[in-house]
Design an enzyme around this catalytic site. Structure first.
Site, PDB file in Angstrom:
ATOM      1  N   LYS A 155       0.839  -1.202   0.000  1.00 40.11           N
ATOM      2  CA  LYS A 155       0.000   0.000   0.000  1.00 40.11           C
ATOM      3  C   LYS A 155       0.877   1.256   0.000  1.00 40.11           C
ATOM      4  O   LYS A 155       2.082   1.169   0.254  1.00 40.11           O
ATOM      5  CB  LYS A 155      -0.906  -0.020   1.237  1.00 40.11           C
ATOM      6  CG  LYS A 155      -0.133  -0.084   2.547  1.00 40.11           C
ATOM      7  CD  LYS A 155      -1.004  -0.550   3.715  1.00 40.11           C
ATOM      8  CE  LYS A 155      -0.195  -0.477   5.002  1.00 40.11           C
ATOM      9  NZ  LYS A 155      -0.911  -1.032   6.149  1.00 40.11           N
TER      10      LYS A 155
ATOM     11  N   ARG B 277      -9.920  -0.216  14.955  1.00 36.95           N
ATOM     12  CA  ARG B 277      -9.791   0.612  13.770  1.00 36.95           C
ATOM     13  C   ARG B 277     -10.793  -0.008  12.802  1.00 36.95           C
ATOM     14  O   ARG B 277     -11.983  -0.027  13.106  1.00 36.95           O
ATOM     15  CB  ARG B 277      -8.329   0.595  13.291  1.00 36.95           C
ATOM     16  CG  ARG B 277      -7.958   1.734  12.403  1.00 36.95           C
ATOM     17  CD  ARG B 277      -6.475   1.715  12.050  1.00 36.95           C
ATOM     18  NE  ARG B 277      -6.051   0.507  11.364  1.00 36.95           N
ATOM     19  CZ  ARG B 277      -4.847   0.344  10.823  1.00 36.95           C
ATOM     20  NH1 ARG B 277      -3.948   1.311  10.906  1.00 36.95           N
ATOM     21  NH2 ARG B 277      -4.523  -0.767  10.215  1.00 36.95           N
TER      22      ARG B 277
ATOM     23  N   TYR C 168      17.300  29.895   5.890  1.00 40.70           N
ATOM     24  CA  TYR C 168      16.126  30.630   6.366  1.00 40.70           C
ATOM     25  C   TYR C 168      16.200  30.899   7.867  1.00 40.70           C
ATOM     26  O   TYR C 168      16.521  30.009   8.647  1.00 40.70           O
ATOM     27  CB  TYR C 168      14.845  29.845   6.070  1.00 40.70           C
ATOM     28  CG  TYR C 168      14.384  29.943   4.634  1.00 40.70           C
ATOM     29  CD1 TYR C 168      14.055  31.172   4.067  1.00 40.70           C
ATOM     30  CD2 TYR C 168      14.266  28.802   3.856  1.00 40.70           C
ATOM     31  CE1 TYR C 168      13.621  31.251   2.744  1.00 40.70           C
ATOM     32  CE2 TYR C 168      13.832  28.876   2.535  1.00 40.70           C
ATOM     33  CZ  TYR C 168      13.513  30.108   1.994  1.00 40.70           C
ATOM     34  OH  TYR C 168      13.087  30.180   0.688  1.00 40.70           O
TER      35      TYR C 168
ATOM     36  N   MET D 254      12.894  23.792   1.029  1.00 43.23           N
ATOM     37  CA  MET D 254      12.051  22.925   0.209  1.00 43.23           C
ATOM     38  C   MET D 254      12.876  22.053  -0.727  1.00 43.23           C
ATOM     39  O   MET D 254      12.628  20.858  -0.865  1.00 43.23           O
ATOM     40  CB  MET D 254      11.089  23.788  -0.632  1.00 43.23           C
ATOM     41  CG  MET D 254      10.090  22.967  -1.430  1.00 43.23           C
ATOM     42  SD  MET D 254       9.069  24.001  -2.488  1.00 43.23           S
ATOM     43  CE  MET D 254       8.096  24.887  -1.279  1.00 43.23           C
TER      44      MET D 254
HETATM   45  C1  LIG Z   1      -0.058  -1.843   6.805  1.00 39.60           C
HETATM   46  C2  LIG Z   1      -0.619  -3.155   7.185  1.00 39.60           C
HETATM   47  C3  LIG Z   1       0.212  -4.281   7.304  1.00 39.60           C
HETATM   48  C4  LIG Z   1       1.712  -4.178   7.246  1.00 39.60           C
HETATM   49  O1  LIG Z   1       2.200  -3.709   8.485  1.00 39.60           O
HETATM   50  P1  LIG Z   1       3.756  -3.426   8.768  1.00 39.60           P
HETATM   51  O2  LIG Z   1       3.768  -2.936  10.162  1.00 39.60           O
HETATM   52  O3  LIG Z   1       4.184  -2.391   7.792  1.00 39.60           O
HETATM   53  O4  LIG Z   1       4.478  -4.715   8.579  1.00 39.60           O
HETATM   54  C5  LIG Z   1      -0.396  -5.503   7.532  1.00 39.60           C
HETATM   55  N1  LIG Z   1      -1.748  -5.599   7.667  1.00 39.60           N
HETATM   56  C6  LIG Z   1      -2.573  -4.540   7.598  1.00 39.60           C
HETATM   57  C7  LIG Z   1      -4.019  -4.712   7.765  1.00 39.60           C
HETATM   58  C8  LIG Z   1      -2.028  -3.277   7.364  1.00 39.60           C
HETATM   59  O5  LIG Z   1      -2.837  -2.207   7.314  1.00 39.60           O
END
Ligand SMILES: *Cc1c(COP(=O)(O)O)cnc(C)c1O
Length: 350
Positions: free
Chosen positions: A39, A131, A247, A295
């Site tokens: 992701k 969650r 800056y 930046m």
């Molecule tokens: C992001 C995520 C993972 C991976 O977790 P890491 O801590 O990056 O290994 C696994 N399962 C779910 C549901 C996630 O949202």
């Protein structure tokens, strides 16, 4: 006329280290097979490239957050191997049905939405993170007849710590297993893999540690650095004692100082929190950041490195635990912030 990519900031990705990390996590998962969380564009490294390399190494399961991420990945990975963690809303249905990836059903409303499709899906149980997910009570009483469930999963909130919550979540997850369908079961993220075989089930879902992240001390010995950023020196100046740099003049050298200006900054994910608070490197010599991170520019104290000048490259030591400690950012933020405008290069696998 065609030109190779050029620019003052480059991200070198070590393909062999990525693959070795996945293999290690797969082995540490015991009888379970490790998938890959890709992701947020592969945690900033590029989901398509990451998935290509890991698929070649034998990885079968890929987890994304959104349907748009699934669609982009579906040119590379067979959609039935892609799971969409954020679930499926009404507006997602056309893309979900045409794309062919599996939604992770996070609520009974989503389950009802998916029921009539007859298509494969995953189920997320809320085992105590509160969650996304279906509570054990809801999941046990729901009628799952007719659902084609691949992975029945839950997610650990504190696997990076040795706390009672891990066992509590495990117990809650176990309580649903005989009541809710699923060809495979999955609980552990990167850190969860280190909690031992009780947490492995059939499939694990590492993300962070694939990319070199160290969520717990005991995983460090198994995980290699994957991301190696380098910045180019655009200019080298001699600054007189007491003169301001950058800056708001947050740094003034006490003695005359050679300073290099390199071509990357907070727009490349190198946070302003590193102002006067990190060091680049050249040939093993530390080059402290002086003044504010801008930046597109960072100033470095070059007293330890008389040689490098305009056009030369310096390294940004990308030790994730160290950078996280220095900045207060998480290792996840450091990775997902990786620059989109950097020149990106994957090493040729040996
Ligand atoms: C992001 C995520 C993972 C991976 O977790 P890491 O801590 O990056 O290994 C696994 N399962 C779910 C549901 C996630 O949202």
């Amino acid at each position: 006329m065609s030109c190779d990519a050029s620019g003052p900031y480059r991200l070198n990705f070590d393909t062999d280290a990525l693959v070795a990390n996945w293999r290690k996590l797969d082995r540490l998962s015991g009888r379970a097979s490790a998938g890959a969380a890709v992701k947020a564009d592969g945690y900033g490294l590029g989901a398509v490239q990451v998935a290509e390399h890991l698929q070649r190494a034998g990885c079968r399961d890929f987890f994304v957050a959104t349907w748009d991420e699934a669609r982009r990945l579906a040119d590379t990975i067979a959609p039935e191997r892609i799971s969409v963690l954020n679930g499926v809303q009404d507006a997602d249905m056309p893309l979900a049905l045409s794309c062919g990836a599996r939604p992770t059903l996070n609520s009974l409303q989503q389950a009802e939405r998916w029921r009539d499709t007859g298509r494969p899906c995953d189920i997320m149980i809320n085992s105590g993170m509160n969650r996304l997910g279906i509570t054990p009570g809801e999941a046990i009483t729901f009628d799952w007849t007719g659902f084609d469930v691949d992975i029945l999963m839950s997610h650990l909130a504190s696997a990076d710590e040795d706390v009672a919550q891990n066992t509590e979540q495990l117990v809650a997850f176990l309580s649903v297993l005989e009541h809710v369908p699923g060809r495979r079961r999955s609980l552990a993220n990167s850190a969860g893999i280190m909690l031992g075989s009780d947490y492995h089930f059939d499939c694990t879902r590492p993300g962070l540690s694939l990319y070199g992240g160290i969520p717990r001390a005991d995983i460090a010995e198994h995980i290699a650095q994957v991301v190696f950023p380098q910045a180019q020196i655009l200019q080298r100046n001699t600054i007189q004692a007491g003169q301001p740099i950058g800056y708001n003049a947050t740094f003034r050298p006490e003695e005359e100082m050679e300073v290099a200006i390199v071509g990357m900054g907070y727009a490349d994910g190198f946070s302003r929190l590193f102002s006067n608070n990190a060091a680049f490197a050249h040939g093993g010599q530390a080059l402290p950041v002086v003044g504010r991170v801008s930046m597109d520019l960072v100033s470095l104290d070059m007293r330890a490195a008389p040689e490098p000048g305009e056009g030369d490259w310096v390294d940004i030591p990308f030790d994730l635990p160290t950078l996280a400690h220095q900045s207060g950012l998480s290792q996840y933020e450091l990775l997902t912030g990786l620059s989109r405008r950097a020149v990106r290069q994957w090493s040729v696998s040996i």
